[in-house]
Motif scaffolding. Structure first.
Motif, mmCIF file in Angstrom:
data_model
loop_
_atom_site.group_PDB
_atom_site.id
_atom_site.type_symbol
_atom_site.label_atom_id
_atom_site.label_comp_id
_atom_site.label_asym_id
_atom_site.label_seq_id
_atom_site.Cartn_x
_atom_site.Cartn_y
_atom_site.Cartn_z
ATOM 1 N N GLN A 161 5.290 8.521 -5.472
ATOM 2 C CA GLN A 161 4.280 7.620 -6.026
ATOM 3 C C GLN A 161 4.938 6.739 -7.085
ATOM 4 O O GLN A 161 5.948 7.114 -7.672
ATOM 5 N N LYS A 162 4.390 5.574 -7.337
ATOM 6 C CA LYS A 162 4.845 4.719 -8.431
ATOM 7 C C LYS A 162 3.648 3.980 -8.995
ATOM 8 O O LYS A 162 2.618 3.871 -8.343
ATOM 9 N N SER A 163 3.786 3.490 -10.198
ATOM 10 C CA SER A 163 2.647 2.897 -10.906
ATOM 11 C C SER A 163 1.953 1.800 -10.125
ATOM 12 O O SER A 163 0.737 1.718 -10.105
ATOM 13 N N ASN A 164 2.726 0.928 -9.481
ATOM 14 C CA ASN A 164 2.083 -0.173 -8.755
ATOM 15 C C ASN A 164 1.924 0.115 -7.270
ATOM 16 O O ASN A 164 1.626 -0.784 -6.489
ATOM 17 N N GLY A 165 2.093 1.355 -6.851
ATOM 18 C CA GLY A 165 1.985 1.710 -5.445
ATOM 19 C C GLY A 165 0.582 1.632 -4.885
ATOM 20 O O GLY A 165 0.388 1.648 -3.677
ATOM 21 N N TRP A 166 -0.404 1.553 -5.766
ATOM 22 C CA TRP A 166 -1.796 1.468 -5.321
ATOM 23 C C TRP A 166 -2.337 0.055 -5.450
ATOM 24 O O TRP A 166 -3.548 -0.164 -5.407
ATOM 25 N N THR A 167 -1.426 -0.886 -5.610
ATOM 26 C CA THR A 167 -1.768 -2.302 -5.515
ATOM 27 C C THR A 167 -0.949 -2.873 -4.367
ATOM 28 O O THR A 167 0.148 -2.393 -4.070
ATOM 29 N N LYS A 168 -1.467 -3.890 -3.718
ATOM 30 C CA LYS A 168 -0.757 -4.473 -2.583
ATOM 31 C C LYS A 168 0.453 -5.265 -3.070
ATOM 32 O O LYS A 168 0.401 -5.909 -4.120
ATOM 33 N N ASN A 169 1.527 -5.200 -2.287
ATOM 34 C CA ASN A 169 2.706 -5.998 -2.603
ATOM 35 C C ASN A 169 2.517 -7.424 -2.063
ATOM 36 O O ASN A 169 1.442 -7.763 -1.553
ATOM 37 N N ASN A 170 3.543 -8.236 -2.140
ATOM 38 C CA ASN A 170 3.434 -9.626 -1.685
ATOM 39 C C ASN A 170 3.273 -9.757 -0.173
ATOM 40 O O ASN A 170 2.951 -10.835 0.317
ATOM 41 N N ALA A 171 3.485 -8.677 0.556
ATOM 42 C CA ALA A 171 3.249 -8.673 2.003
ATOM 43 C C ALA A 171 1.849 -8.155 2.325
ATOM 44 O O ALA A 171 1.487 -8.024 3.494
ATOM 45 N N GLY A 172 1.073 -7.813 1.284
ATOM 46 C CA GLY A 172 -0.278 -7.313 1.496
ATOM 47 C C GLY A 172 -0.342 -5.854 1.890
ATOM 48 O O GLY A 172 -1.328 -5.400 2.473
ATOM 49 N N LYS A 173 0.707 -5.092 1.575
ATOM 50 C CA LYS A 173 0.768 -3.681 1.954
ATOM 51 C C LYS A 173 0.786 -2.782 0.728
ATOM 52 O O LYS A 173 1.282 -3.158 -0.329
ATOM 53 N N PHE A 174 0.262 -1.573 0.895
ATOM 54 C CA PHE A 174 0.335 -0.536 -0.125
ATOM 55 C C PHE A 174 1.571 0.324 0.129
ATOM 56 O O PHE A 174 2.055 0.412 1.261
ATOM 57 N N LEU A 175 2.053 1.016 -0.893
ATOM 58 C CA LEU A 175 3.216 1.890 -0.745
ATOM 59 C C LEU A 175 2.952 2.998 0.269
ATOM 60 O O LEU A 175 3.847 3.373 1.029
ATOM 61 N N TYR A 176 1.729 3.515 0.325
ATOM 62 C CA TYR A 176 1.452 4.586 1.283
ATOM 63 C C TYR A 176 1.650 4.112 2.720
ATOM 64 O O TYR A 176 1.966 4.906 3.606
ATOM 65 N N GLU A 177 1.491 2.813 2.981
ATOM 66 C CA GLU A 177 1.705 2.299 4.332
ATOM 67 C C GLU A 177 3.193 2.390 4.715
ATOM 68 O O GLU A 177 3.528 2.659 5.871
ATOM 69 N N TYR A 178 4.075 2.200 3.747
ATOM 70 C CA TYR A 178 5.506 2.377 3.986
ATOM 71 C C TYR A 178 5.820 3.859 4.215
ATOM 72 O O TYR A 178 6.577 4.213 5.117
ATOM 73 N N ALA A 179 5.201 4.715 3.403
ATOM 74 C CA ALA A 179 5.401 6.162 3.577
ATOM 75 C C ALA A 179 4.891 6.616 4.947
ATOM 76 O O ALA A 179 5.551 7.410 5.628
ATOM 77 N N ASP A 180 3.751 6.100 5.370
ATOM 78 C CA ASP A 180 3.205 6.465 6.684
ATOM 79 C C ASP A 180 4.120 6.005 7.815
ATOM 80 O O ASP A 180 4.324 6.727 8.790
ATOM 81 N N ALA A 181 4.684 4.811 7.688
ATOM 82 C CA ALA A 181 5.593 4.302 8.722
ATOM 83 C C ALA A 181 6.849 5.174 8.802
ATOM 84 O O ALA A 181 7.348 5.468 9.899
ATOM 85 N N ILE A 182 7.355 5.589 7.662
ATOM 86 C CA ILE A 182 8.524 6.470 7.634
ATOM 87 C C ILE A 182 8.199 7.773 8.366
ATOM 88 O O ILE A 182 8.995 8.267 9.176
#
Length: 143
Positions: free
Chosen positions: A58-79
């Motif tokens: 987890q990271k502080s800004n992981g629950w806000t969307k990045n510039n691609a419109g994705k959340f960090l959990y979406e990267y974790a799910d893809a992994i």
């Protein structure tokens, strides 16, 4: 995963399907394609390697969307999905480590002020947690 989120990298497809068969995504400019390339490179050099995948924390800004419109959990799910394709065990640090810098008490104890980079105490806890998580997956080299 964390750097892919921050960059932001395109997550990409897990695989493509054609005529009833699948092919892992080969586009290494994407998170999924890069992970496929890394896994395949390890197995090409050492086909009997016991690979274990770990998701980002987890990271502080992981629950806000990045510039691609994705959340960090979406990267974790893809992994996790790429690992499933290969039958590779996953240590889901994102969902299961129990440490979240969104909570101010945890952020000050376990993370630098940026809420992304862990302090040494986090690394010690993570090492113990990972050891316990992967101990049952590690192959006995004598069997």
């Amino acid at each position: 995963g964390t750097n892919d989120f921050g960059r932001p990298a395109v997550i990409g497809d897990i695989f493509t399907e054609s005529n009833g068969s699948i092919t892992p995504t080969a586009d290494t400019t994407t998170l999924c394609g890069g992970l496929h390339a890394a896994i395949q490179a390890v197995y090409a050099k050492c086909p009997t390697a016991q690979v274990v995948i770990i998701t980002p924390p987890q990271k502080s800004n992981g629950w806000t969307k990045n510039n691609a419109g994705k959340f960090l959990y979406e990267y974790a799910d893809a992994i996790k999905d790429v690992a499933k394709l290969y039958g590779i065990p996953v240590v889901d640090q994102f969902a299961n480590c129990g440490i979240n810098p969104v909570m101010s008490a945890m952020k000050s104890k376990y993370f630098n002020s940026d809420g992304t980079h862990p302090q040494n105490i986090y690394h010690l806890l993570l090492a113990q947690w990972l050891y316990n998580a992967i101990a049952t997956w590690v192959k006995d080299p004598y069997n």
